[in-house]
Design a protein around this motif. Structure first.
Motif, PDB file in Angstrom:
ATOM      1  N   TYR A   1      38.916  38.208  34.177  1.00 11.32           N
ATOM      2  CA  TYR A   1      39.776  38.897  35.713  1.00 11.32           C
ATOM      3  C   TYR A   1      38.893  39.645  36.378  1.00 11.32           C
ATOM      4  CZ  TYR A   1      44.838  40.556  33.791  1.00 11.32           C
ATOM      5  OH  TYR A   1      45.623  40.063  32.764  1.00 11.32           O
ATOM      6  N   MET A   2      39.250  39.013  37.968  1.00  9.61           N
ATOM      7  CA  MET A   2      38.477  39.096  39.527  1.00  9.61           C
ATOM      8  C   MET A   2      38.815  40.962  39.738  1.00  9.61           C
ATOM      9  SD  MET A   2      36.592  36.445  39.603  1.00  9.61           S
ATOM     10  CE  MET A   2      36.138  37.035  40.640  1.00  9.61           C
ATOM     11  N   VAL A   3      37.812  42.348  39.455  1.00 11.14           N
ATOM     12  CA  VAL A   3      37.787  43.217  39.551  1.00 11.14           C
ATOM     13  C   VAL A   3      37.445  43.673  40.653  1.00 11.14           C
ATOM     14  CG1 VAL A   3      38.816  44.053  37.073  1.00 11.14           C
ATOM     15  CG2 VAL A   3      36.581  44.036  38.221  1.00 11.14           C
ATOM     16  N   ASP A   4      38.496  45.202  41.427  1.00  8.06           N
ATOM     17  CA  ASP A   4      37.239  45.076  42.599  1.00  8.06           C
ATOM     18  C   ASP A   4      35.955  46.181  42.341  1.00  8.06           C
ATOM     19  OD1 ASP A   4      39.170  44.340  44.619  1.00  8.06           O
ATOM     20  OD2 ASP A   4      40.173  46.343  43.676  1.00  8.06           O
TER      21      ASP A   4
ATOM     22  N   LYS B   1      38.320  33.164  48.564  1.00  9.04           N
ATOM     23  CA  LYS B   1      37.620  34.254  48.030  1.00  9.04           C
ATOM     24  C   LYS B   1      38.806  34.092  46.773  1.00  9.04           C
ATOM     25  CE  LYS B   1      35.423  37.168  49.173  1.00  9.04           C
ATOM     26  NZ  LYS B   1      34.916  38.334  49.483  1.00  9.04           N
ATOM     27  N   PRO B   2      38.542  33.856  45.274  1.00  6.79           N
ATOM     28  CA  PRO B   2      38.992  34.826  44.432  1.00  6.79           C
ATOM     29  C   PRO B   2      39.061  36.463  44.371  1.00  6.79           C
ATOM     30  CG  PRO B   2      36.903  33.813  43.599  1.00  6.79           C
ATOM     31  CD  PRO B   2      36.440  33.483  44.746  1.00  6.79           C
ATOM     32  N   GLU B   3      40.602  36.977  44.019  1.00  2.04           N
ATOM     33  CA  GLU B   3      40.986  37.977  44.345  1.00  2.04           C
ATOM     34  C   GLU B   3      41.463  38.322  42.943  1.00  2.04           C
ATOM     35  OE1 GLU B   3      44.625  37.515  47.312  1.00  2.04           O
ATOM     36  OE2 GLU B   3      42.176  37.588  47.889  1.00  2.04           O
ATOM     37  N   PRO B   4      42.081  40.243  42.887  1.00  3.36           N
ATOM     38  CA  PRO B   4      42.723  40.341  42.127  1.00  3.36           C
ATOM     39  C   PRO B   4      43.794  40.478  42.294  1.00  3.36           C
ATOM     40  CG  PRO B   4      40.534  42.131  42.726  1.00  3.36           C
ATOM     41  CD  PRO B   4      40.986  41.271  43.436  1.00  3.36           C
ATOM     42  N   GLY B   5      45.359  40.005  40.919  1.00  2.21           N
ATOM     43  CA  GLY B   5      46.735  40.121  41.209  1.00  2.21           C
ATOM     44  C   GLY B   5      46.924  39.113  40.809  1.00  2.21           C
ATOM     45  N   GLY B   6      47.836  38.884  41.098  1.00  3.98           N
ATOM     46  CA  GLY B   6      48.344  37.007  40.709  1.00  3.98           C
ATOM     47  C   GLY B   6      49.575  37.684  40.070  1.00  3.98           C
TER      48      GLY B   6
ATOM     49  N   LEU C   1      49.435  55.697  35.338  1.00  2.00           N
ATOM     50  CA  LEU C   1      49.169  54.072  35.527  1.00  2.00           C
ATOM     51  C   LEU C   1      50.228  53.564  36.408  1.00  2.00           C
ATOM     52  CD1 LEU C   1      47.029  55.818  33.448  1.00  2.00           C
ATOM     53  CD2 LEU C   1      47.212  52.593  32.032  1.00  2.00           C
ATOM     54  N   ARG C   2      49.715  53.253  36.595  1.00  2.00           N
ATOM     55  CA  ARG C   2      51.207  52.090  38.066  1.00  2.00           C
ATOM     56  C   ARG C   2      52.833  51.095  37.116  1.00  2.00           C
ATOM     57  NH1 ARG C   2      46.970  51.014  42.069  1.00  2.00           N
ATOM     58  NH2 ARG C   2      47.226  49.050  41.129  1.00  2.00           N
ATOM     59  N   PHE C   3      53.950  51.042  36.987  1.00  2.00           N
ATOM     60  CA  PHE C   3      53.721  49.867  36.872  1.00  2.00           C
ATOM     61  C   PHE C   3      54.452  49.290  37.511  1.00  2.00           C
ATOM     62  CE2 PHE C   3      53.400  53.133  32.770  1.00  2.00           C
ATOM     63  CZ  PHE C   3      53.517  51.745  31.876  1.00  2.00           C
ATOM     64  N   ARG C   4      54.777  47.639  36.815  1.00  2.00           N
ATOM     65  CA  ARG C   4      55.708  46.509  38.351  1.00  2.00           C
ATOM     66  C   ARG C   4      56.984  46.880  38.477  1.00  2.00           C
ATOM     67  NH1 ARG C   4      52.316  41.191  38.973  1.00  2.00           N
ATOM     68  NH2 ARG C   4      50.388  42.288  39.953  1.00  2.00           N
ATOM     69  N   ASN C   5      57.620  47.232  36.802  1.00  2.00           N
ATOM     70  CA  ASN C   5      59.048  47.442  36.837  1.00  2.00           C
ATOM     71  C   ASN C   5      59.330  48.299  35.466  1.00  2.00           C
ATOM     72  OD1 ASN C   5      57.601  45.366  34.673  1.00  2.00           O
ATOM     73  ND2 ASN C   5      59.612  44.306  34.605  1.00  2.00           N
ATOM     74  N   ASP C   6      60.246  47.741  35.177  1.00  2.00           N
ATOM     75  CA  ASP C   6      60.976  49.131  33.873  1.00  2.00           C
ATOM     76  C   ASP C   6      60.816  47.771  32.893  1.00  2.00           C
ATOM     77  OD1 ASP C   6      61.623  51.579  35.484  1.00  2.00           O
ATOM     78  OD2 ASP C   6      63.059  50.641  36.269  1.00  2.00           O
TER      79      ASP C   6
ATOM     80  N   ASP D   1      49.948  47.403  36.100  1.00  2.00           N
ATOM     81  CA  ASP D   1      48.768  47.161  36.932  1.00  2.00           C
ATOM     82  C   ASP D   1      47.604  47.481  36.700  1.00  2.00           C
ATOM     83  OD1 ASP D   1      49.864  44.873  38.198  1.00  2.00           O
ATOM     84  OD2 ASP D   1      50.826  46.442  40.230  1.00  2.00           O
ATOM     85  N   ASP D   2      46.360  47.028  36.793  1.00  2.00           N
ATOM     86  CA  ASP D   2      44.882  48.102  36.076  1.00  2.00           C
ATOM     87  C   ASP D   2      44.732  48.202  37.511  1.00  2.00           C
ATOM     88  OD1 ASP D   2      43.209  45.700  37.759  1.00  2.00           O
ATOM     89  OD2 ASP D   2      43.166  45.263  35.740  1.00  2.00           O
ATOM     90  N   PRO D   3      43.250  49.004  37.758  1.00  2.00           N
ATOM     91  CA  PRO D   3      42.941  49.761  39.106  1.00  2.00           C
ATOM     92  C   PRO D   3      43.022  48.177  40.593  1.00  2.00           C
ATOM     93  CG  PRO D   3      42.312  50.790  36.627  1.00  2.00           C
ATOM     94  CD  PRO D   3      42.562  49.734  36.785  1.00  2.00           C
ATOM     95  N   SER D   4      43.006  47.084  40.287  1.00  2.00           N
ATOM     96  CA  SER D   4      42.571  46.379  41.304  1.00  2.00           C
ATOM     97  C   SER D   4      43.683  45.173  41.457  1.00  2.00           C
ATOM     98  CB  SER D   4      41.470  45.879  40.785  1.00  2.00           C
ATOM     99  OG  SER D   4      40.042  45.988  40.376  1.00  2.00           O
TER     100      SER D   4
END
Length: 128
Positions: free
Chosen positions: A11-14, A67-72, A95-100, A113-116
């Motif tokens: 995983y790419m992270v910030d 550039k490789p970056e987090p997410g996807g 923690l942040r959720f994308r959906n239910d 989502d993780d912090p990145s």
């Protein structure tokens, strides 16, 4: 456990230190090699999660400039016994959720989502 008994996912992270804390605190990963701020690894069972920061070799731009970056949408998949309880625990921790939670023929799942911004899928298999 030898390295060839592990499955590795990068995983790419910030922020490598923030990612180490996140995965060890919330999901039971153990710290492995740490070359922060460039790179670190955390391990859970047979999963070796490689956390590559912007200063890592994996973060270098491609020849075409991308550039490789987090997410996807590709993600690690963590099986849980009680998805509702896990969601409640993690939401309480901020923690942040994308959906239910969604249900399908194989069970229930939810994405967070993780912090990145890298996705994690929690999955509870269908009974029986």
């Amino acid at each position: 456990m030898s390295p060839d008994e592990l499955v590795s996912v990068r995983y790419m992270v910030d922020d490598v230190d923030q990612a180490i804390d996140y995965y060890t605190r919330h999901f039971g990963f153990e710290r492995g090699h740490n070359a922060s701020p460039a790179f670190a690894e955390v391990i859970r069972g047979r999963l070796r999660l490689l956390l590559s920061g912007p200063k890592s070799s994996a973060g270098r731009p491609m020849p075409d400039g991308r550039k490789p970056e987090p997410g996807g949408w590709n993600r690690i998949h963590l099986v849980v016994d009680d998805i509702a309880a896990e969601v409640e625990r993690l939401r309480s921790a901020g923690l942040r959720f994308r959906n239910d939670i969604v249900s399908g023929p194989g069970g229930q799942q939810i994405l967070l989502d993780d912090p990145s911004g890298n996705p994690i899928e929690l999955f509870q298999p269908a009974a029986g």
